[in-house]
Design an enzyme around this catalytic site. Sequence first.
Site, PDB file in Angstrom:
ATOM      1  N   ASP A   1       1.320  -1.830   5.804  1.00  0.00           N
ATOM      2  CA  ASP A   1       0.565  -2.234   6.766  1.00  0.00           C
ATOM      3  C   ASP A   1       1.514  -4.204   7.376  1.00  0.00           C
ATOM      4  O   ASP A   1       1.179  -4.025   7.895  1.00  0.00           O
ATOM      5  CB  ASP A   1      -0.542  -2.681   6.626  1.00  0.00           C
ATOM      6  CG  ASP A   1      -0.960  -1.051   6.600  1.00  0.00           C
ATOM      7  OD1 ASP A   1      -0.142  -0.035   6.464  1.00  0.00           O
ATOM      8  OD2 ASP A   1      -2.239  -0.660   5.889  1.00  0.00           O
TER       9      ASP A   1
ATOM     10  N   GLY B   1      -1.591   1.141  -2.829  1.00  0.00           N
ATOM     11  CA  GLY B   1      -1.388   2.262  -2.298  1.00  0.00           C
ATOM     12  C   GLY B   1       0.487   2.088  -2.167  1.00  0.00           C
ATOM     13  O   GLY B   1       0.902   0.616  -2.637  1.00  0.00           O
TER      14      GLY B   1
ATOM     15  N   ASP C   1      -0.131  -6.762   6.162  1.00  0.00           N
ATOM     16  CA  ASP C   1      -1.257  -7.038   6.299  1.00  0.00           C
ATOM     17  C   ASP C   1      -1.873  -8.367   5.128  1.00  0.00           C
ATOM     18  O   ASP C   1      -2.977  -8.924   5.118  1.00  0.00           O
ATOM     19  CB  ASP C   1      -2.488  -6.191   6.233  1.00  0.00           C
ATOM     20  CG  ASP C   1      -2.615  -5.199   4.996  1.00  0.00           C
ATOM     21  OD1 ASP C   1      -1.419  -5.382   4.267  1.00  0.00           O
ATOM     22  OD2 ASP C   1      -3.648  -4.469   5.083  1.00  0.00           O
TER      23      ASP C   1
ATOM     24  N   VAL D   1      12.259  -7.015 -13.496  1.00  0.00           N
ATOM     25  CA  VAL D   1      12.596  -6.084 -15.050  1.00  0.00           C
ATOM     26  C   VAL D   1      14.579  -7.047 -15.508  1.00  0.00           C
ATOM     27  O   VAL D   1      14.667  -7.695 -16.275  1.00  0.00           O
ATOM     28  CB  VAL D   1      13.003  -4.897 -15.298  1.00  0.00           C
ATOM     29  CG1 VAL D   1      13.667  -4.472 -16.687  1.00  0.00           C
ATOM     30  CG2 VAL D   1      11.900  -3.984 -14.782  1.00  0.00           C
TER      31      VAL D   1
ATOM     32  N   GLU E   1      -4.509   2.969  13.542  1.00  0.00           N
ATOM     33  CA  GLU E   1      -5.318   4.300  13.137  1.00  0.00           C
ATOM     34  C   GLU E   1      -6.974   3.081  12.966  1.00  0.00           C
ATOM     35  O   GLU E   1      -7.834   3.643  13.047  1.00  0.00           O
ATOM     36  CB  GLU E   1      -5.239   4.438  12.017  1.00  0.00           C
ATOM     37  CG  GLU E   1      -4.887   4.073  10.982  1.00  0.00           C
ATOM     38  CD  GLU E   1      -4.390   4.191   8.868  1.00  0.00           C
ATOM     39  OE1 GLU E   1      -4.620   5.008   9.268  1.00  0.00           O
ATOM     40  OE2 GLU E   1      -3.725   3.089   8.050  1.00  0.00           O
TER      41      GLU E   1
ATOM     42  N   THR F   1       3.817  -3.762   0.299  1.00  0.00           N
ATOM     43  CA  THR F   1       2.235  -2.813   1.137  1.00  0.00           C
ATOM     44  C   THR F   1       3.085  -2.649   2.621  1.00  0.00           C
ATOM     45  O   THR F   1       3.656  -3.245   3.204  1.00  0.00           O
ATOM     46  CB  THR F   1       0.992  -3.216   1.064  1.00  0.00           C
ATOM     47  OG1 THR F   1       0.188  -2.426   2.338  1.00  0.00           O
ATOM     48  CG2 THR F   1       0.485  -4.450   2.183  1.00  0.00           C
TER      49      THR F   1
ATOM     50  N   MET G   1       0.289   4.390  11.084  1.00  0.00           N
ATOM     51  CA  MET G   1      -1.012   3.499  10.304  1.00  0.00           C
ATOM     52  C   MET G   1      -0.655   1.687  10.734  1.00  0.00           C
ATOM     53  O   MET G   1      -0.238   1.233  11.421  1.00  0.00           O
ATOM     54  CB  MET G   1      -0.164   3.663   8.125  1.00  0.00           C
ATOM     55  CG  MET G   1      -0.460   4.579   8.064  1.00  0.00           C
ATOM     56  SD  MET G   1       0.642   4.859   6.533  1.00  0.00           S
ATOM     57  CE  MET G   1      -0.413   6.488   5.675  1.00  0.00           C
TER      58      MET G   1
ATOM     59  N   ALA H   1       7.581   2.471  23.982  1.00  0.00           N
ATOM     60  CA  ALA H   1       5.818   2.980  24.175  1.00  0.00           C
ATOM     61  C   ALA H   1       5.553   2.889  25.458  1.00  0.00           C
ATOM     62  O   ALA H   1       5.550   1.132  25.791  1.00  0.00           O
ATOM     63  CB  ALA H   1       4.643   2.416  23.114  1.00  0.00           C
TER      64      ALA H   1
ATOM     65  N   HIS I   1       1.450  10.259   5.971  1.00  0.00           N
ATOM     66  CA  HIS I   1       2.489   9.817   4.641  1.00  0.00           C
ATOM     67  C   HIS I   1       3.080   9.405   4.770  1.00  0.00           C
ATOM     68  O   HIS I   1       4.172   8.746   4.377  1.00  0.00           O
ATOM     69  CB  HIS I   1       1.603  10.628   3.671  1.00  0.00           C
ATOM     70  CG  HIS I   1      -0.286  10.080   2.909  1.00  0.00           C
ATOM     71  ND1 HIS I   1      -0.869  10.824   3.898  1.00  0.00           N
ATOM     72  CD2 HIS I   1       0.036   9.418   2.477  1.00  0.00           C
ATOM     73  CE1 HIS I   1      -1.723  10.393   3.397  1.00  0.00           C
ATOM     74  NE2 HIS I   1      -1.471   8.943   1.960  1.00  0.00           N
TER      75      HIS I   1
ATOM     76  N   ARG J   1      -5.491   3.571  -8.094  1.00  0.00           N
ATOM     77  CA  ARG J   1      -6.171   2.674  -7.958  1.00  0.00           C
ATOM     78  C   ARG J   1      -7.393   3.049  -9.311  1.00  0.00           C
ATOM     79  O   ARG J   1      -8.477   4.003  -8.729  1.00  0.00           O
ATOM     80  CB  ARG J   1      -7.565   3.241  -6.151  1.00  0.00           C
ATOM     81  CG  ARG J   1      -5.998   3.203  -5.097  1.00  0.00           C
ATOM     82  CD  ARG J   1      -6.348   3.066  -4.002  1.00  0.00           C
ATOM     83  NE  ARG J   1      -5.753   3.739  -2.513  1.00  0.00           N
ATOM     84  CZ  ARG J   1      -5.250   2.771  -2.022  1.00  0.00           C
ATOM     85  NH1 ARG J   1      -5.276   1.242  -2.078  1.00  0.00           N
ATOM     86  NH2 ARG J   1      -4.280   3.543  -0.944  1.00  0.00           N
ATOM     87  N   SER J   2      -7.475   1.828  -9.489  1.00  0.00           N
ATOM     88  CA  SER J   2      -8.481   2.001 -11.047  1.00  0.00           C
ATOM     89  C   SER J   2      -9.640   1.702 -10.725  1.00  0.00           C
ATOM     90  O   SER J   2     -10.303   0.441 -10.124  1.00  0.00           O
ATOM     91  CB  SER J   2      -7.780   1.318 -12.217  1.00  0.00           C
ATOM     92  OG  SER J   2      -8.160   1.249 -12.999  1.00  0.00           O
TER      93      SER J   2
ATOM     94  N   GLY K   1      -1.221  -4.863  -2.401  1.00  0.00           N
ATOM     95  CA  GLY K   1      -1.804  -5.241  -1.475  1.00  0.00           C
ATOM     96  C   GLY K   1      -2.568  -6.500  -1.811  1.00  0.00           C
ATOM     97  O   GLY K   1      -3.182  -6.020  -3.385  1.00  0.00           O
ATOM     98  N   ASP K   2      -4.067  -6.168  -1.241  1.00  0.00           N
ATOM     99  CA  ASP K   2      -4.686  -7.694  -1.120  1.00  0.00           C
ATOM    100  C   ASP K   2      -5.419  -7.023  -2.530  1.00  0.00           C
ATOM    101  O   ASP K   2      -6.629  -7.611  -3.279  1.00  0.00           O
ATOM    102  CB  ASP K   2      -5.182  -8.246  -0.013  1.00  0.00           C
ATOM    103  CG  ASP K   2      -5.847  -7.375   0.820  1.00  0.00           C
ATOM    104  OD1 ASP K   2      -5.755  -5.951   0.750  1.00  0.00           O
ATOM    105  OD2 ASP K   2      -6.533  -7.329   1.737  1.00  0.00           O
ATOM    106  N   GLY K   3      -6.239  -5.447  -2.359  1.00  0.00           N
ATOM    107  CA  GLY K   3      -6.959  -5.643  -3.585  1.00  0.00           C
ATOM    108  C   GLY K   3      -6.660  -5.837  -4.731  1.00  0.00           C
ATOM    109  O   GLY K   3      -6.944  -6.747  -5.895  1.00  0.00           O
TER     110      GLY K   3
ATOM    111  N   ARG L   1      -4.872   0.301   9.686  1.00  0.00           N
ATOM    112  CA  ARG L   1      -6.460   0.494   9.905  1.00  0.00           C
ATOM    113  C   ARG L   1      -6.761  -1.503   9.956  1.00  0.00           C
ATOM    114  O   ARG L   1      -7.810  -1.271  11.531  1.00  0.00           O
ATOM    115  CB  ARG L   1      -7.082   0.770   8.318  1.00  0.00           C
ATOM    116  CG  ARG L   1      -8.139   1.058   8.454  1.00  0.00           C
ATOM    117  CD  ARG L   1      -8.542   1.320   7.194  1.00  0.00           C
ATOM    118  NE  ARG L   1      -7.205   2.420   6.667  1.00  0.00           N
ATOM    119  CZ  ARG L   1      -7.615   4.046   6.603  1.00  0.00           C
ATOM    120  NH1 ARG L   1      -8.711   4.121   7.255  1.00  0.00           N
ATOM    121  NH2 ARG L   1      -6.998   4.691   6.488  1.00  0.00           N
TER     122      ARG L   1
END
Length: 328
Positions: free
Chosen positions: A132, A15, A134, A28, A227, A130, A174, A191, A258, A76-77, A106-108, A176
């Site tokens: 999040d 993401g 996370d 760079v 979410e 990322t 966002m 809130a 988004h 995302r490949s 991210g972690d992926g 998850r």
Amino acid sequence: MKKLVKKIGVITSGGDAPGMNAAIRSVVRTCAFYNVTCVGFNRGYAGIIEGDYQIMDARSVRGIINKGGTILKTARSKAFRTVEGRKKANQKLQEIGIDSLVVIGGDGSFTGALILNQEFNFPVMGIPGTIDNDIFGTTHTIGYDTALNTVVEVIDKIRDTASSHNRLFFVEVMGRDVGHIALNAGVAGGAEEILIPEEDLGLDRLLESLKRSKKSGRSSSIVVVSEGDKIGKNVFELKDYVEKNMTEYEVRVSVLGHMQRGGSPSCFDRVLASRMGVKAVESLLDGKTNYMVGLKNDIIQLTPLNQAIKGKSEINMELLRVSDIMTT
Ligand code: ATP
């Protein structure tokens, strides 16, 4: 003996997050500083497999530190998840003469990098990008601070309309797996309740809390919902439930979606990305591999990639307590 690093590749993957451009710029320019060639691959691992890249010099990244998104694009490949795909990626990296790879994602994305290293002994370094937040091994990921500021700005605006109409708003943000955005933006936005995946509040307690808030004379209520919250209902179901049980409230839902990923990165994210990019390149030049750079105690430090992937990013329990006290 350390292998001399002459050519470093860089990708953004998974993401997108505001500040990724600042991280690319830093990678760079650090390469340029050390007379190392930097190669930017487009669309993450997909660009490596397809040989879609450009050589990047210090001037190629001018004017991007304040830009959201990523000039290298991200993707995302699916192919990279297969051995065949990774074989192709390794072949391309060898053909182009890349010595090491910086992966901003991210972690992926880090899991992919670690597998590439395990299969082909290819040196890799992760930079956490990322919104999040996370990722284990860093108190802040690139993009998180900007996303938080975006969310708080929107909550402030929603508050204006909520109090004008005496309404209750569920605002979905966002997050998850972790509730960092909801918890922090919820506290900052005042809130009445914050629903996060780490805590099972339960519907009864939510109703109780909203009733208490109404009784105390509040003209509007905002509930920030991550979410992935544990109550297990999506925001629209929550709206129906509360409307049924608290007829005095007009309930509205706002799913931020988004927009949380967009916008010019905050000062914090630009500085963080600049620091992380320098550390990532210097660590590779120092012969280190399979690490992620992260912020701990305001110092940029390395965490082994496998720990960064497996570890859990914990929410701040003290903040939960603060949030409870603030909603009295
Ligand atoms: P975000 O946290 O923003 O979702 P991410 O880096 O976790 O970012 P993913 O979609 O999980 O995003 O991963 C990005 C890419 O990394 C995938 O599209 C894939 O190419 C690669 N990747 C992820 N997991 C693996 C895996 N188990 N094996 C090989 N490659 C992987």
